[in-house]
Design a protein around this motif. Structure first.
Motif, PDB file in Angstrom:
ATOM      1  N   ASN A   1     -52.216  72.057 -10.711  1.00 54.48           N
ATOM      2  CA  ASN A   1     -51.327  70.903 -10.787  1.00 54.48           C
ATOM      3  C   ASN A   1     -50.439  70.890 -12.023  1.00 54.48           C
ATOM      4  O   ASN A   1     -49.609  70.008 -12.152  1.00 54.48           O
ATOM      5  CB  ASN A   1     -52.156  69.598 -10.786  1.00 54.48           C
ATOM      6  CG  ASN A   1     -53.157  69.579  -9.664  1.00 54.48           C
ATOM      7  OD1 ASN A   1     -52.798  69.458  -8.509  1.00 54.48           O
ATOM      8  ND2 ASN A   1     -54.425  69.742 -10.003  1.00 54.48           N
ATOM      9  N   GLY A   2     -50.666  71.822 -12.938  1.00 55.39           N
ATOM     10  CA  GLY A   2     -49.937  71.775 -14.200  1.00 55.39           C
ATOM     11  C   GLY A   2     -50.634  70.836 -15.158  1.00 55.39           C
ATOM     12  O   GLY A   2     -51.409  69.970 -14.740  1.00 55.39           O
TER      13      GLY A   2
ATOM     14  N   TYR B   1     -52.138  67.328 -13.807  1.00 57.66           N
ATOM     15  CA  TYR B   1     -53.576  67.075 -13.666  1.00 57.66           C
ATOM     16  C   TYR B   1     -53.943  65.725 -14.256  1.00 57.66           C
ATOM     17  O   TYR B   1     -54.693  64.960 -13.646  1.00 57.66           O
ATOM     18  CB  TYR B   1     -54.380  68.184 -14.346  1.00 57.66           C
ATOM     19  CG  TYR B   1     -55.868  68.019 -14.182  1.00 57.66           C
ATOM     20  CD1 TYR B   1     -56.454  67.989 -12.928  1.00 57.66           C
ATOM     21  CD2 TYR B   1     -56.701  67.876 -15.290  1.00 57.66           C
ATOM     22  CE1 TYR B   1     -57.804  67.824 -12.774  1.00 57.66           C
ATOM     23  CE2 TYR B   1     -58.065  67.711 -15.143  1.00 57.66           C
ATOM     24  CZ  TYR B   1     -58.611  67.692 -13.885  1.00 57.66           C
ATOM     25  OH  TYR B   1     -59.961  67.524 -13.733  1.00 57.66           O
ATOM     26  N   PHE B   2     -53.376  65.420 -15.427  1.00 52.49           N
ATOM     27  CA  PHE B   2     -53.691  64.125 -16.029  1.00 52.49           C
ATOM     28  C   PHE B   2     -53.100  62.997 -15.201  1.00 52.49           C
ATOM     29  O   PHE B   2     -53.691  61.932 -15.068  1.00 52.49           O
ATOM     30  CB  PHE B   2     -53.183  64.072 -17.475  1.00 52.49           C
ATOM     31  CG  PHE B   2     -54.077  64.814 -18.419  1.00 52.49           C
ATOM     32  CD1 PHE B   2     -55.332  64.320 -18.728  1.00 52.49           C
ATOM     33  CD2 PHE B   2     -53.678  66.010 -18.972  1.00 52.49           C
ATOM     34  CE1 PHE B   2     -56.164  65.014 -19.584  1.00 52.49           C
ATOM     35  CE2 PHE B   2     -54.513  66.703 -19.824  1.00 52.49           C
ATOM     36  CZ  PHE B   2     -55.755  66.204 -20.127  1.00 52.49           C
ATOM     37  N   LYS B   3     -51.903  63.241 -14.610  1.00 51.41           N
ATOM     38  CA  LYS B   3     -51.276  62.248 -13.742  1.00 51.41           C
ATOM     39  C   LYS B   3     -52.172  61.971 -12.539  1.00 51.41           C
ATOM     40  O   LYS B   3     -52.279  60.840 -12.070  1.00 51.41           O
ATOM     41  CB  LYS B   3     -49.925  62.771 -13.265  1.00 51.41           C
ATOM     42  CG  LYS B   3     -48.751  62.007 -13.821  1.00 51.41           C
ATOM     43  CD  LYS B   3     -47.501  62.480 -13.104  1.00 51.41           C
ATOM     44  CE  LYS B   3     -46.252  62.062 -13.827  1.00 51.41           C
ATOM     45  NZ  LYS B   3     -45.101  62.784 -13.283  1.00 51.41           N
ATOM     46  N   SER B   4     -52.809  63.033 -12.031  1.00 50.44           N
ATOM     47  CA  SER B   4     -53.606  62.893 -10.810  1.00 50.44           C
ATOM     48  C   SER B   4     -54.866  62.064 -11.037  1.00 50.44           C
ATOM     49  O   SER B   4     -55.539  61.685 -10.086  1.00 50.44           O
ATOM     50  CB  SER B   4     -53.984  64.260 -10.265  1.00 50.44           C
ATOM     51  OG  SER B   4     -54.983  64.841 -11.080  1.00 50.44           O
TER      52      SER B   4
ATOM     53  N   HIS C   1     -57.598  69.735  -5.037  1.00 48.89           N
ATOM     54  CA  HIS C   1     -56.835  68.783  -4.224  1.00 48.89           C
ATOM     55  C   HIS C   1     -56.497  67.536  -5.030  1.00 48.89           C
ATOM     56  O   HIS C   1     -56.413  66.444  -4.474  1.00 48.89           O
ATOM     57  CB  HIS C   1     -57.633  68.413  -2.979  1.00 48.89           C
ATOM     58  CG  HIS C   1     -57.977  69.599  -2.154  1.00 48.89           C
ATOM     59  ND1 HIS C   1     -57.048  70.266  -1.399  1.00 48.89           N
ATOM     60  CD2 HIS C   1     -59.143  70.272  -1.979  1.00 48.89           C
ATOM     61  CE1 HIS C   1     -57.631  71.286  -0.791  1.00 48.89           C
ATOM     62  NE2 HIS C   1     -58.895  71.311  -1.125  1.00 48.89           N
ATOM     63  N   ALA C   2     -56.294  67.694  -6.354  1.00 46.84           N
ATOM     64  CA  ALA C   2     -56.099  66.532  -7.220  1.00 46.84           C
ATOM     65  C   ALA C   2     -54.883  65.718  -6.802  1.00 46.84           C
ATOM     66  O   ALA C   2     -54.915  64.492  -6.822  1.00 46.84           O
ATOM     67  CB  ALA C   2     -55.958  66.983  -8.660  1.00 46.84           C
ATOM     68  N   SER C   3     -53.797  66.399  -6.386  1.00 46.30           N
ATOM     69  CA  SER C   3     -52.552  65.683  -6.112  1.00 46.30           C
ATOM     70  C   SER C   3     -52.647  64.815  -4.861  1.00 46.30           C
ATOM     71  O   SER C   3     -51.823  63.945  -4.640  1.00 46.30           O
ATOM     72  CB  SER C   3     -51.410  66.682  -5.971  1.00 46.30           C
ATOM     73  OG  SER C   3     -51.772  67.675  -5.036  1.00 46.30           O
TER      74      SER C   3
END
Lengths: 74, 292
Positions: free
Chosen positions: B162-163, B167-170, B288-290
């Protein structure tokens, strides 16, 4: 007063783990019972139900483990 | 002498035996010193055993596959010995679990990693069940090391998929991200802090403590029943008074010792499985974080 400290600490340790085990005990019972029910209704789903059951049990069990750690920290 | 008088001494001895001690000097302590402890030693033994088993089995499998390709007969692909067959079934079990949890596309990539965890913990736990042996999962240091590896891997997978920012956004659910600015600031910050603690602190902590607590408590229970058997069974300790009642207690604790031992074999397997499947679940949530 000082003489009471070791005894009270021991009681506190026992209570910390004993009380922490009540909730997860009931919780794991519910998880296991419901999983058994689901597997009895749909035996072909048994594999996936079992996997999910173990994950749910692991999360529930974590609460009891926090109490277990607290027992050693006291 | 009354057997109950000796019990505290036995329990103290048991707890001492299960604590982290220098390997060559069982009486000393290891406060902050870098020495070979008993748990490290048995951890290395378990590691070497795991590597040996898998090297031998992998060579056999490779030879068999080469033979099958040469002769062109599929019958050559079947494992020849029971041992190879057993290890193959174990690896398939981990692969199916990875596919089941992480997904058919990404799952097989993590089979080797999850398998290493599973077989390493399993072999070590079985070493712990041999009298005199130890499982490195019986010390909090060993399990924390494993949990930190797990943390590193699932965070790394999250960054790779996710970058760093992504990743933190997710960590914030998509519903909150679509709210108004004030809502995002208030609820988003709150959920972010909550999720941050749960992902980076609670996950590795519970992984480590669960494995440690189960193995440690299991060994304590076995030790207590063994101590009871030794104290109340008149043949085993010199100079203890005994009666019909004490023999009954000794016999009952011996039966319980055997039953608990069987249960501990089951726990050794189930804890290795739970550690592995939770690592798989955490990797899945990173892959599958996003979508969350």
């Amino acid at each position: 007063m000082e003489a009471l400290v070791p005894g009270l600490t021991a009681i506190g340790k026992g209570l910390a783990y004993g009380l922490a085990a009540i909730g997860p005990g009931v919780g794991i019972g519910i998880v296991g019972g419901k999983a058994l029910e689901a597997m009895a209704r749909q035996p072909e789903m048994a594999g996936r139900v079992q996997t999910t059951m173990f994950i749910a049990i692991a999360f529930t069990e974590a609460l009891a483990l926090l109490g277990f750690v607290l027992t050693f920290l006291l | 002498m009354n057997p109950m008088d000796l019990l505290p001494e036995k329990i103290e001895h048991l707890v001492h035996e299960l604590s982290v001690l220098p390997f060559n000097d069982m009486e000393g302590t290891v406060a902050g010193a870098a020495v070979l402890t008993n748990y490290t030693f048995w951890g290395i033994v378990a590691l070497v055993t795991t590597i040996l088993i898998f090297t031998v089995v992998a060579r056999r499998e490779a030879r068999r596959i080469a033979l099958a390709a040469e002769t062109g007969s599929a019958a050559e692909l079947a494992p020849r010995s029971r041992f190879t067959s057993m290890i193959e079934a174990g690896v398939e079990f981990i692969r199916d679990m990875a596919i089941d949890v992480i997904g058919p596309k990404d799952g097989p990539k993590y089979t080797a990693f999850l398998g290493t965890f599973f077989f390493m913990i399993l072999v070590s736990n079985f070493y712990g069940l041999i009298p005199g042996g130890k499982t490195f999962a019986g010390s909090i240091g060993g399990t924390v090391a494993l949990a930190l590896i797990s943390l590193l891997v699932f965070v790394w997978v999250g960054f790779a998929k996710n970058g760093f920012i992504g990743y933190f956004k997710s960590l914030i659910p998509s519903g909150v991200r679509e709210m108004s600015l004030a809502g995002r600031l208030a609820l988003g910050t709150y959920i972010f802090v909550l999720e941050f603690i749960s992902t980076f602190i609670v996950r590795p902590l519970t992984l480590a403590v669960r494995l440690f607590a189960n193995m440690y408590a299991g060994h304590i229970i076995l030790g207590v029943f063994a101590a009871f058997t030794a104290l109340f069974w008149p043949v085993l300790e010199e100079g203890l008074s005994w009666s019909i009642g004490s023999i009954t207690v000794g016999a009952v604790s011996l039966v319980f010792l055997v039953l608990m031992y069987a249960f501990e074999v089951f726990v050794a397997f189930i804890q290795a499985y739970v550690f592995t499947i939770l690592t798989a679940v955490y990797i899945q949530s990173s892959v599958h974080a996003s979508e969350h």
